[in-house]
Design a protein around this motif. Structure first.
Motif, PDB file in Angstrom:
ATOM      1  N   ASN A   2       8.524  -7.294  -6.687  1.00  0.00           N
ATOM      2  CA  ASN A   2       9.842  -6.769  -7.045  1.00  0.00           C
ATOM      3  C   ASN A   2      10.408  -7.409  -8.298  1.00  0.00           C
ATOM      4  N   SER A   3      10.229  -8.717  -8.397  1.00  0.00           N
ATOM      5  CA  SER A   3      10.947  -9.462  -9.424  1.00  0.00           C
ATOM      6  C   SER A   3      10.081 -10.026 -10.536  1.00  0.00           C
ATOM      7  N   GLY A   4       8.752  -9.963 -10.379  1.00  0.00           N
ATOM      8  CA  GLY A   4       7.871 -10.513 -11.385  1.00  0.00           C
ATOM      9  C   GLY A   4       7.838 -12.025 -11.297  1.00  0.00           C
ATOM     10  N   PRO A   5       7.229 -12.651 -12.260  1.00  0.00           N
ATOM     11  CA  PRO A   5       6.606 -12.041 -13.427  1.00  0.00           C
ATOM     12  C   PRO A   5       5.297 -11.346 -13.063  1.00  0.00           C
ATOM     13  N   TRP A   6       4.800 -10.573 -14.014  1.00  0.00           N
ATOM     14  CA  TRP A   6       3.550  -9.849 -13.847  1.00  0.00           C
ATOM     15  C   TRP A   6       2.609 -10.226 -14.983  1.00  0.00           C
ATOM     16  N   LEU A   7       1.331 -10.251 -14.686  1.00  0.00           N
ATOM     17  CA  LEU A   7       0.307 -10.553 -15.682  1.00  0.00           C
ATOM     18  C   LEU A   7      -0.795  -9.519 -15.539  1.00  0.00           C
ATOM     19  N   VAL A   8      -1.112  -8.825 -16.637  1.00  0.00           N
ATOM     20  CA  VAL A   8      -2.175  -7.818 -16.610  1.00  0.00           C
ATOM     21  C   VAL A   8      -3.174  -8.080 -17.723  1.00  0.00           C
ATOM     22  N   GLU A   9      -4.410  -7.703 -17.438  1.00  0.00           N
ATOM     23  CA  GLU A   9      -5.481  -7.759 -18.427  1.00  0.00           C
ATOM     24  C   GLU A   9      -5.589  -6.383 -19.059  1.00  0.00           C
ATOM     25  N   LEU A  10      -5.642  -6.347 -20.385  1.00  0.00           N
ATOM     26  CA  LEU A  10      -5.775  -5.090 -21.118  1.00  0.00           C
ATOM     27  C   LEU A  10      -7.248  -4.812 -21.375  1.00  0.00           C
ATOM     28  N   ASP A  11      -7.617  -3.544 -21.408  1.00  0.00           N
ATOM     29  CA  ASP A  11      -9.032  -3.226 -21.604  1.00  0.00           C
ATOM     30  C   ASP A  11      -9.476  -3.532 -23.031  1.00  0.00           C
ATOM     31  N   ASP A  12     -10.772  -3.767 -23.176  1.00  0.00           N
ATOM     32  CA  ASP A  12     -11.322  -4.124 -24.483  1.00  0.00           C
ATOM     33  C   ASP A  12     -11.209  -2.986 -25.490  1.00  0.00           C
ATOM     34  N   ARG A  13     -11.106  -1.756 -25.021  1.00  0.00           N
ATOM     35  CA  ARG A  13     -10.947  -0.630 -25.939  1.00  0.00           C
ATOM     36  C   ARG A  13      -9.640  -0.763 -26.721  1.00  0.00           C
ATOM     37  N   LEU A  14      -8.577  -1.203 -26.053  1.00  0.00           N
ATOM     38  CA  LEU A  14      -7.303  -1.420 -26.725  1.00  0.00           C
ATOM     39  C   LEU A  14      -7.452  -2.532 -27.762  1.00  0.00           C
ATOM     40  N   ARG A  15      -8.050  -3.641 -27.347  1.00  0.00           N
ATOM     41  CA  ARG A  15      -8.272  -4.756 -28.278  1.00  0.00           C
ATOM     42  C   ARG A  15      -9.045  -4.300 -29.498  1.00  0.00           C
ATOM     43  N   ARG A  49     -10.377 -11.629 -24.151  1.00  0.00           N
ATOM     44  CA  ARG A  49      -9.685 -10.409 -23.746  1.00  0.00           C
ATOM     45  C   ARG A  49      -8.210 -10.587 -24.070  1.00  0.00           C
ATOM     46  N   LEU A  50      -7.478  -9.476 -24.093  1.00  0.00           N
ATOM     47  CA  LEU A  50      -6.030  -9.525 -24.294  1.00  0.00           C
ATOM     48  C   LEU A  50      -5.332  -9.405 -22.947  1.00  0.00           C
ATOM     49  N   TYR A  51      -4.216 -10.111 -22.829  1.00  0.00           N
ATOM     50  CA  TYR A  51      -3.412 -10.114 -21.611  1.00  0.00           C
ATOM     51  C   TYR A  51      -1.957  -9.870 -21.969  1.00  0.00           C
ATOM     52  N   CYS A  52      -1.235  -9.307 -21.022  1.00  0.00           N
ATOM     53  CA  CYS A  52       0.195  -9.103 -21.189  1.00  0.00           C
ATOM     54  C   CYS A  52       0.914  -9.730 -20.006  1.00  0.00           C
ATOM     55  N   TRP A  53       1.845 -10.624 -20.321  1.00  0.00           N
ATOM     56  CA  TRP A  53       2.711 -11.235 -19.323  1.00  0.00           C
ATOM     57  C   TRP A  53       4.079 -10.599 -19.497  1.00  0.00           C
ATOM     58  N   CYS A  54       4.710 -10.207 -18.407  1.00  0.00           N
ATOM     59  CA  CYS A  54       6.051  -9.649 -18.533  1.00  0.00           C
ATOM     60  C   CYS A  54       6.950 -10.151 -17.417  1.00  0.00           C
ATOM     61  N   CYS A  55       8.241 -10.159 -17.721  1.00  0.00           N
ATOM     62  CA  CYS A  55       9.221 -10.608 -16.739  1.00  0.00           C
ATOM     63  C   CYS A  55      10.525  -9.859 -16.972  1.00  0.00           C
ATOM     64  N   LEU A  56      11.359  -9.881 -15.953  1.00  0.00           N
ATOM     65  CA  LEU A  56      12.691  -9.275 -16.059  1.00  0.00           C
ATOM     66  C   LEU A  56      13.630 -10.226 -16.755  1.00  0.00           C
ATOM     67  N   ALA A  79       0.810  -1.222   0.000  1.00  0.00           N
ATOM     68  CA  ALA A  79       0.000   0.000   0.000  1.00  0.00           C
ATOM     69  C   ALA A  79       0.843   1.272   0.000  1.00  0.00           C
ATOM     70  N   SER A  80       2.132   1.143   0.268  1.00  0.00           N
ATOM     71  CA  SER A  80       2.974   2.333   0.351  1.00  0.00           C
ATOM     72  C   SER A  80       4.393   2.005  -0.095  1.00  0.00           C
ATOM     73  N   LEU A  81       5.199   3.048  -0.318  1.00  0.00           N
ATOM     74  CA  LEU A  81       6.602   2.853  -0.664  1.00  0.00           C
ATOM     75  C   LEU A  81       7.353   2.150   0.462  1.00  0.00           C
ATOM     76  N   GLU A  82       6.979   2.445   1.686  1.00  0.00           N
ATOM     77  CA  GLU A  82       7.609   1.795   2.830  1.00  0.00           C
ATOM     78  C   GLU A  82       7.350   0.287   2.804  1.00  0.00           C
ATOM     79  N   GLU A  83       6.121  -0.095   2.462  1.00  0.00           N
ATOM     80  CA  GLU A  83       5.806  -1.523   2.371  1.00  0.00           C
ATOM     81  C   GLU A  83       6.590  -2.175   1.234  1.00  0.00           C
ATOM     82  N   TYR A  84       6.734  -1.471   0.104  1.00  0.00           N
ATOM     83  CA  TYR A  84       7.551  -1.989  -0.997  1.00  0.00           C
ATOM     84  C   TYR A  84       8.984  -2.214  -0.529  1.00  0.00           C
ATOM     85  N   ASP A  85       9.524  -1.266   0.202  1.00  0.00           N
ATOM     86  CA  ASP A  85      10.905  -1.366   0.683  1.00  0.00           C
ATOM     87  C   ASP A  85      11.111  -2.560   1.605  1.00  0.00           C
TER      88      ASP A  85
END
Length: 172
Positions: free
Chosen positions: A99-112, A165-172, A84-90
């Motif tokens: 911090n390290s991923g991976p991350w998965l996000v759903e893209l809105d239908d307007r983009l699709r 729907r469209l999704y984006c998976w990303c990793c470092l 919830a905060s930068l302190e919690e991230y730290d």
């Protein structure tokens, strides 16, 4: 392009299915274009959804680009575990998925739908504009840009036809 971060785009009927398609059994999503050949996916290397893909969407929609043009909803890591905060991230452990991923996000239908609705005759002009954005740092030629755009357009059209729907998976 964003160095060191990889992005795969794919389609799925919903967020739960998207996560299950990428779950290797350990509760962490794996890359669809590189690991799961049976998923309808596009390996987009360093093309992030917010800035680089967002600029493509701006060119296609003939609207100014802004940081909030592309709307996403987090699928992984779970939103309820988001600091919830930068302190919690730290205080997060180094191996935290936040911090390290991976991350998965759903893209809105307007983009699709923007991708799916683009006039194919406009693609050469759009590719020329997009290939010259600052983020590519002169390393994108127009032919490669058009190939990538055509991949996004085809994926979006298949997603819409399937009511996915469209999704984006990303990793470092």
């Amino acid at each position: 392009m964003t160095v060191g971060v990889l992005y795969d785009y794919f389609r799925a009927p919903d967020a739960g299915t998207a996560f299950r398609l990428l779950d290797e059994g350990d509760g962490t999503p794996s890359g669809p274009a590189t690991v799961h050949t049976d998923i309808d996916a596009l390996d987009a290397k360093g093309i992030d959804p917010d800035v680089i893909l967002g600029q493509l969407i701006a060119f296609m929609g003939n609207v100014p680009w802004s940081v909030d043009l592309v709307k996403t909803v987090g699928v992984w890591p779970p939103e309820e575990s988001k600091p919830a905060s930068l302190e919690e991230y730290d205080r997060l452990p180094e191996d935290s998925p936040w911090n390290s991923g991976p991350w998965l996000v759903e893209l809105d239908d307007r983009l699709r739908d923007t991708l799916a609705d683009v006039d194919d005759l406009a693609l050469p002009s759009i590719a020329d504009q997009w290939a010259h954005i600052e983020e590519f740092r002169g390393h994108m030629d127009v032919v490669a840009a058009r190939d990538i755009i055509e991949g996004f357009v085809a994926l979006a059209r298949r997603a819409r036809r399937a009511d996915h729907r469209l999704y984006c998976w990303c990793c470092l």
